[in-house]
Design an enzyme around this catalytic site. Structure first.
Site, PDB file in Angstrom:
ATOM      1  N   CYS A  53      44.709 -47.193   0.966  1.00 38.90           N
ATOM      2  CA  CYS A  53      44.017 -46.933  -0.293  1.00 38.90           C
ATOM      3  C   CYS A  53      43.994 -45.441  -0.635  1.00 38.90           C
ATOM      4  N   LEU A  93      42.746 -39.795   7.536  1.00 35.54           N
ATOM      5  CA  LEU A  93      41.933 -41.024   7.462  1.00 35.54           C
ATOM      6  C   LEU A  93      42.010 -41.621   6.049  1.00 35.54           C
ATOM      7  N   GLU A 116      60.637 -60.707 -13.026  1.00 27.69           N
ATOM      8  CA  GLU A 116      59.557 -61.515 -12.428  1.00 27.69           C
ATOM      9  C   GLU A 116      60.068 -62.934 -12.195  1.00 27.69           C
ATOM     10  N   HIS A 167      24.112 -48.861 -28.770  1.00 29.53           N
ATOM     11  CA  HIS A 167      25.041 -48.799 -29.892  1.00 29.53           C
ATOM     12  C   HIS A 167      25.322 -47.347 -30.251  1.00 29.53           C
ATOM     13  N   LYS A 223      46.026 -43.814  -8.980  1.00 25.52           N
ATOM     14  CA  LYS A 223      45.134 -43.510 -10.104  1.00 25.52           C
ATOM     15  C   LYS A 223      45.270 -42.050 -10.542  1.00 25.52           C
ATOM     16  N   SER A 225      47.672 -53.862   5.400  1.00 26.75           N
ATOM     17  CA  SER A 225      48.838 -54.626   4.943  1.00 26.75           C
ATOM     18  C   SER A 225      50.030 -53.707   4.702  1.00 26.75           C
ATOM     19  N   VAL A 233      66.025 -61.745  -8.062  1.00 26.60           N
ATOM     20  CA  VAL A 233      67.050 -60.777  -7.683  1.00 26.60           C
ATOM     21  C   VAL A 233      67.774 -61.333  -6.465  1.00 26.60           C
TER      22      VAL A 233
HETATM   23  P1  FAD Z   1      44.355 -50.248   4.887  1.00 26.77           P
HETATM   24  O1  FAD Z   1      43.812 -49.420   3.810  1.00 26.77           O
HETATM   25  O2  FAD Z   1      45.767 -50.704   4.786  1.00 26.77           O
HETATM   26  O3  FAD Z   1      44.179 -49.402   6.219  1.00 26.77           O
HETATM   27  C1  FAD Z   1      44.686 -49.804   7.446  1.00 26.77           C
HETATM   28  C2  FAD Z   1      44.870 -48.590   8.326  1.00 26.77           C
HETATM   29  O4  FAD Z   1      45.104 -49.044   9.652  1.00 26.77           O
HETATM   30  C3  FAD Z   1      46.075 -47.738   7.965  1.00 26.77           C
HETATM   31  O5  FAD Z   1      45.679 -46.419   7.763  1.00 26.77           O
HETATM   32  C4  FAD Z   1      47.000 -47.843   9.172  1.00 26.77           C
HETATM   33  O6  FAD Z   1      47.667 -46.632   9.469  1.00 26.77           O
HETATM   34  C5  FAD Z   1      46.020 -48.177  10.281  1.00 26.77           C
HETATM   35  N1  FAD Z   1      46.625 -48.904  11.417  1.00 26.77           N
HETATM   36  C6  FAD Z   1      47.382 -50.030  11.348  1.00 26.77           C
HETATM   37  N2  FAD Z   1      47.705 -50.429  12.596  1.00 26.77           N
HETATM   38  C7  FAD Z   1      47.136 -49.541  13.438  1.00 26.77           C
HETATM   39  C8  FAD Z   1      47.093 -49.432  14.852  1.00 26.77           C
HETATM   40  N3  FAD Z   1      47.700 -50.314  15.650  1.00 26.77           N
HETATM   41  N4  FAD Z   1      46.429 -48.389  15.387  1.00 26.77           N
HETATM   42  C9  FAD Z   1      45.796 -47.485  14.586  1.00 26.77           C
HETATM   43  N5  FAD Z   1      45.788 -47.556  13.255  1.00 26.77           N
HETATM   44  C10 FAD Z   1      46.439 -48.570  12.699  1.00 26.77           C
HETATM   45  N6  FAD Z   1      42.950 -51.853  -4.215  1.00 26.77           N
HETATM   46  C11 FAD Z   1      41.935 -51.705  -5.085  1.00 26.77           C
HETATM   47  O7  FAD Z   1      40.866 -52.295  -4.898  1.00 26.77           O
HETATM   48  N7  FAD Z   1      42.055 -50.896  -6.192  1.00 26.77           N
HETATM   49  C12 FAD Z   1      43.207 -50.241  -6.461  1.00 26.77           C
HETATM   50  O8  FAD Z   1      43.290 -49.532  -7.462  1.00 26.77           O
HETATM   51  C13 FAD Z   1      44.297 -50.395  -5.566  1.00 26.77           C
HETATM   52  N8  FAD Z   1      45.454 -49.751  -5.800  1.00 26.77           N
HETATM   53  C14 FAD Z   1      46.477 -49.899  -4.916  1.00 26.77           C
HETATM   54  C15 FAD Z   1      47.678 -49.241  -5.182  1.00 26.77           C
HETATM   55  C16 FAD Z   1      48.745 -49.374  -4.315  1.00 26.77           C
HETATM   56  C17 FAD Z   1      50.039 -48.662  -4.631  1.00 26.77           C
HETATM   57  C18 FAD Z   1      48.617 -50.163  -3.136  1.00 26.77           C
HETATM   58  C19 FAD Z   1      49.755 -50.295  -2.159  1.00 26.77           C
HETATM   59  C20 FAD Z   1      47.426 -50.814  -2.857  1.00 26.77           C
HETATM   60  C21 FAD Z   1      46.353 -50.699  -3.750  1.00 26.77           C
HETATM   61  N9  FAD Z   1      45.140 -51.350  -3.532  1.00 26.77           N
HETATM   62  C22 FAD Z   1      44.119 -51.225  -4.426  1.00 26.77           C
HETATM   63  C23 FAD Z   1      44.925 -52.196  -2.341  1.00 26.77           C
HETATM   64  C24 FAD Z   1      44.135 -51.413  -1.263  1.00 26.77           C
HETATM   65  O9  FAD Z   1      44.838 -50.251  -0.934  1.00 26.77           O
HETATM   66  C25 FAD Z   1      43.935 -52.295  -0.042  1.00 26.77           C
HETATM   67  O10 FAD Z   1      43.328 -53.513  -0.411  1.00 26.77           O
HETATM   68  C26 FAD Z   1      43.040 -51.587   0.973  1.00 26.77           C
HETATM   69  O11 FAD Z   1      43.594 -50.358   1.361  1.00 26.77           O
HETATM   70  C27 FAD Z   1      42.838 -52.464   2.212  1.00 26.77           C
HETATM   71  O12 FAD Z   1      42.020 -51.796   3.103  1.00 26.77           O
HETATM   72  P2  FAD Z   1      42.087 -52.093   4.671  1.00 26.77           P
HETATM   73  O13 FAD Z   1      41.008 -51.280   5.278  1.00 26.77           O
HETATM   74  O14 FAD Z   1      42.092 -53.545   4.917  1.00 26.77           O
HETATM   75  O15 FAD Z   1      43.515 -51.565   5.170  1.00 26.77           O
HETATM   76  P1  NAI Z   2      51.176 -59.024  -6.659  1.00 24.64           P
HETATM   77  O1  NAI Z   2      50.894 -60.202  -5.821  1.00 24.64           O
HETATM   78  O2  NAI Z   2      50.141 -58.478  -7.545  1.00 24.64           O
HETATM   79  O3  NAI Z   2      52.432 -59.325  -7.602  1.00 24.64           O
HETATM   80  C1  NAI Z   2      53.670 -59.705  -7.075  1.00 24.64           C
HETATM   81  C2  NAI Z   2      54.488 -60.319  -8.201  1.00 24.64           C
HETATM   82  O4  NAI Z   2      55.799 -60.479  -7.730  1.00 24.64           O
HETATM   83  C3  NAI Z   2      53.979 -61.687  -8.638  1.00 24.64           C
HETATM   84  O5  NAI Z   2      53.927 -61.740 -10.024  1.00 24.64           O
HETATM   85  C4  NAI Z   2      55.029 -62.633  -8.061  1.00 24.64           C
HETATM   86  O6  NAI Z   2      55.193 -63.810  -8.820  1.00 24.64           O
HETATM   87  C5  NAI Z   2      56.269 -61.770  -8.109  1.00 24.64           C
HETATM   88  N1  NAI Z   2      57.318 -62.130  -7.158  1.00 24.64           N
HETATM   89  C6  NAI Z   2      57.185 -62.619  -5.897  1.00 24.64           C
HETATM   90  N2  NAI Z   2      58.400 -62.784  -5.337  1.00 24.64           N
HETATM   91  C7  NAI Z   2      59.314 -62.379  -6.257  1.00 24.64           C
HETATM   92  C8  NAI Z   2      60.738 -62.285  -6.263  1.00 24.64           C
HETATM   93  N3  NAI Z   2      61.444 -62.620  -5.192  1.00 24.64           N
HETATM   94  N4  NAI Z   2      61.334 -61.807  -7.373  1.00 24.64           N
HETATM   95  C9  NAI Z   2      60.615 -61.438  -8.462  1.00 24.64           C
HETATM   96  N5  NAI Z   2      59.272 -61.513  -8.514  1.00 24.64           N
HETATM   97  C10 NAI Z   2      58.628 -61.958  -7.413  1.00 24.64           C
HETATM   98  O7  NAI Z   2      51.739 -57.929  -5.630  1.00 24.64           O
HETATM   99  P2  NAI Z   2      51.955 -56.362  -5.767  1.00 24.64           P
HETATM  100  O8  NAI Z   2      52.073 -55.968  -7.187  1.00 24.64           O
HETATM  101  O9  NAI Z   2      53.046 -56.039  -4.823  1.00 24.64           O
HETATM  102  O10 NAI Z   2      50.603 -55.788  -5.206  1.00 24.64           O
HETATM  103  C11 NAI Z   2      50.150 -56.155  -3.895  1.00 24.64           C
HETATM  104  C12 NAI Z   2      48.666 -56.144  -3.830  1.00 24.64           C
HETATM  105  O11 NAI Z   2      48.161 -54.821  -3.823  1.00 24.64           O
HETATM  106  C13 NAI Z   2      48.004 -56.802  -5.024  1.00 24.64           C
HETATM  107  O12 NAI Z   2      47.934 -58.189  -4.860  1.00 24.64           O
HETATM  108  C14 NAI Z   2      46.654 -56.190  -5.016  1.00 24.64           C
HETATM  109  O13 NAI Z   2      45.827 -56.925  -4.171  1.00 24.64           O
HETATM  110  C15 NAI Z   2      46.887 -54.813  -4.426  1.00 24.64           C
HETATM  111  N6  NAI Z   2      46.842 -53.811  -5.502  1.00 24.64           N
HETATM  112  C16 NAI Z   2      45.712 -53.713  -6.260  1.00 24.64           C
HETATM  113  C17 NAI Z   2      45.630 -52.833  -7.297  1.00 24.64           C
HETATM  114  C18 NAI Z   2      44.400 -52.789  -8.130  1.00 24.64           C
HETATM  115  O14 NAI Z   2      43.402 -53.356  -7.726  1.00 24.64           O
HETATM  116  N7  NAI Z   2      44.408 -52.124  -9.271  1.00 24.64           N
HETATM  117  C19 NAI Z   2      46.732 -51.925  -7.623  1.00 24.64           C
HETATM  118  C20 NAI Z   2      47.877 -52.134  -6.786  1.00 24.64           C
HETATM  119  C21 NAI Z   2      47.900 -53.027  -5.759  1.00 24.64           C
END
Ligand code: FAD
Ligand code: NAI
Length: 463
Positions: free
Chosen positions: A43, A39, A200, A442, A52, A142, A234
């Site tokens: 995230c 589960l 970028e 402070h 993290k 997503s 790219v």
């Molecule tokens: P998700 O967490 O994507 O969960 C969806 C779930 O639905 C999945 O487990 C999937 O298996 C399940 N599912 C999909 N389709 C079906 C189906 N048909 N039947 C059953 N199950 C299904 N956000 C932050 O706020 N802070 C961060 O530090 C952060 N770091 C991130 C780092 C990375 C590398 C990535 C990729 C994302 C990060 N995010 C972060 C973004 C965060 O993970 C997402 O915004 C968050 O998980 C969204 O939650 P959600 O519940 O919408 O979907």
């Molecule tokens: P992002 O939207 O943060 O960044 C994507 C970057 O790629 C942008 O700067 C964009 O201009 C660039 N880009 C788009 N098309 C391109 C191309 N063809 N060639 C080169 N550059 C291009 O997306 P990212 O980093 O993939 O993360 C996805 C999402 O996951 C974030 O938007 C965020 O919501 C979530 N996330 C959140 C974290 C946090 O809260 N600390 C950590 C990691 C992910």
């Protein structure tokens, strides 16, 4: 006959599992369908938590290797064991995902294991078994956006999922996309010794952030050894046994060049995921990018079907998904759940950290709002000096006439924790003066926030 629930949530990420828990607290009979073996969604399994864990381990290593001398601490040669770091990450993830399983049991939520697909407006099927519910919530999250010509194999060309699993530090890591994922995971591998180059498309990194903060962020990462190819796209990738050759071109046109990489991380954004859900069987509408369309109360066009989190519009953040989960469960129970989208913080967990809430200067300018700016550097903060962490500043944007806080942006040590005060302030409709008049302990880093609020009125005390 199909088993019936008050609420079925599809997806157990931060949106889905929190919605399920809140609905159960409110007395509903709840099931949550999850196809992953554990589960917690993106995230907990392949996102926030594992990234993290690796950021923390790589930061501890970096501090031990480079940060102790200034404090008068000598250690022998510092080395790391990547396999142990990865194992620790796995333990952290495991403890978190098991924690959700415990919470499901505690709240008597049924975990339906498998992939759900709609068979009608209030009916789904999971592994051949039919289930019905008064309300169904789509919380399927997503997936990373693909790029034509750059085929992900999760070995040489990886998404964040593969970048979290590397068993060797790449000599050269090329990151496509200067966003949150690229810079966080780029930081992990840079700290462990990789030469990181970010390609970028735009002429700046982190496009959603305040421009001045983005600039300072890029400068800081450059000092840490990052290389940037801004304004480049790219156009192709060729994988061999030893690495990847990328072809890049200026975004506005011009001569192509090649970049050699051991590993390529593709991180150009994420998109809504509804594969296999058979939205058509229920008649649920999505937009051209696949985002499920909802009204202000998370209702789709089909009565009884709702959607929250990454699969709908808005920032793709775990805490945004969670807030929507709570709000929706409360709305379904007849309460007045709501989310204030003006007060959702964003944090980039690099070092220095970058945190924001509310409007950027660029957004205020575009909206024609007159504003004032208060800024204060960590350099002038006693605690930051004691810590040896003087990089960065806090910036507060307030309405020029009413002084109401409109936005706050921090780059610096522990920015992600410091921003919480300003989220609270914006949530309560505070002015910069309100924050400036609050007593801050402070010496703490939080005094930077107070001083930035004072600076909005031209009366910072320590600069
Ligand atoms: P998700 O967490 O994507 O969960 C969806 C779930 O639905 C999945 O487990 C999937 O298996 C399940 N599912 C999909 N389709 C079906 C189906 N048909 N039947 C059953 N199950 C299904 N956000 C932050 O706020 N802070 C961060 O530090 C952060 N770091 C991130 C780092 C990375 C590398 C990535 C990729 C994302 C990060 N995010 C972060 C973004 C965060 O993970 C997402 O915004 C968050 O998980 C969204 O939650 P959600 O519940 O919408 O979907
Ligand atoms: P992002 O939207 O943060 O960044 C994507 C970057 O790629 C942008 O700067 C964009 O201009 C660039 N880009 C788009 N098309 C391109 C191309 N063809 N060639 C080169 N550059 C291009 O997306 P990212 O980093 O993939 O993360 C996805 C999402 O996951 C974030 O938007 C965020 O919501 C979530 N996330 C959140 C974290 C946090 O809260 N600390 C950590 C990691 C992910």
């Amino acid at each position: 006959m199909a088993e019936n629930f008050d609420l079925i949530v599809i997806g157990s990420g931060p949106g889905g599992y929190v919605c399920a828990i809140r609905a159960a607290q409110l007395g509903m009979k709840v099931a949550c369908v999850e196809k992953r073996a554990t589960l917690g969604g993106t995230c907990l399994n392949i996102g926030c938590i594992p990234s993290k864990a690796l950021l923390q381990s790589s930061e501890v290593f970096h501090q031990a290797a480079h940060g102790l001398k200034d404090h008068g601490i000598a250690v022998g040669e510092v080395s790391f064991d990547l396999a142990r770091m990865q194992a620790r990450k796995g333990e952290v993830v495991g403890a978190n995902t098991k924690g959700i399983e415990f919470l499901f049991k505690k709240n008597k939520i049924t975990w339906i294991k498998g992939a759900a697909s709609f068979t009608g407006p209030n009916a789904i099927e999971v592994a051949g078994t039919a289930y019905t519910a008064k309300s169904i919530v789509i919380a399927t999250g997503s997936e990373s956006v693909p790029l034509k010509g750059v085929e992900v194999d999760e070995t040489r060309i990886v998404t964040s999922t593969g970048a979290l699993e590397l068993d060797k530090v790449p000599g050269r890591l090329v990151v496509i996309g200067g966003g949150v994922i690229g810079l966080e995971l780029g930081s992990v591998w840079a700290r462990l010794g990789a030469q990181v180059t970010v390609v970028e498309f735009l002429d700046r990194i982190t496009p959603g952030l305040d421009g001045e903060i983005s600039k300072a962020f890029q400068q800081s990462l450059t000092k840490q050894g990052f290389k940037f190819k801004l304004g480049h796209k790219v156009t192709g990738a060729k994988t061999s046994k030893t690495g990847v050759t990328l072809t890049i071109e200026p975004a506005k046109g011009g001569a192509a060049e090649t970049l050699e990489a051991d590993i390529v991380l593709l991180a150009i954004g994420r998109r809504a995921y509804t594969e296999g859900l058979n939205l058509a069987a229920a008649g649920v509408a999505a937009d051209a990018r696949g985002l499920v369309l909802t009204d202000g109360h998370y209702a789709t066009n089909v009565p009884g079907i709702y959607a929250i989190g990454d699969v709908i519009a808005g920032p793709m953040l775990a805490h945004k998904a969670e807030e929507e989960g709570v709000a929706l469960a409360e709305l379904l129970a007849g309460q007045a759940g709501h989310v204030n989208y003006d007060a959702i913080p964003g944090v980039v967990y690099t070092w220095p950290e970058v945190a924001n809430v509310g409007k950027t200067e660029e957004e205020l300018k575009a909206a024609g709002v007159e504003y004032k700016v208060g800024k204060f550097p960590f350099m002038a903060n006693g605690r930051a000096r004691a810590m040896g962490e003087m990089e960065g500043f806090a910036k507060i944007l307030a309405d020029k006439t009413t002084d109401r806080l409109l936005g706050a942006h921090i780059i610096g040590p522990d920015a992600g924790t410091l921003i919480a005060e300003l989220v609270t302030a914006i949530e309560f409709g505070a002015s910069a003066e309100d924050v400036a008049r609050i007593c801050h302990a402070h010496p703490t880093l939080s005094e930077v926030v107070k001083e930035a609020a004072l600076a909005a009125d031209g009366r910072a005390l320590h600069i």
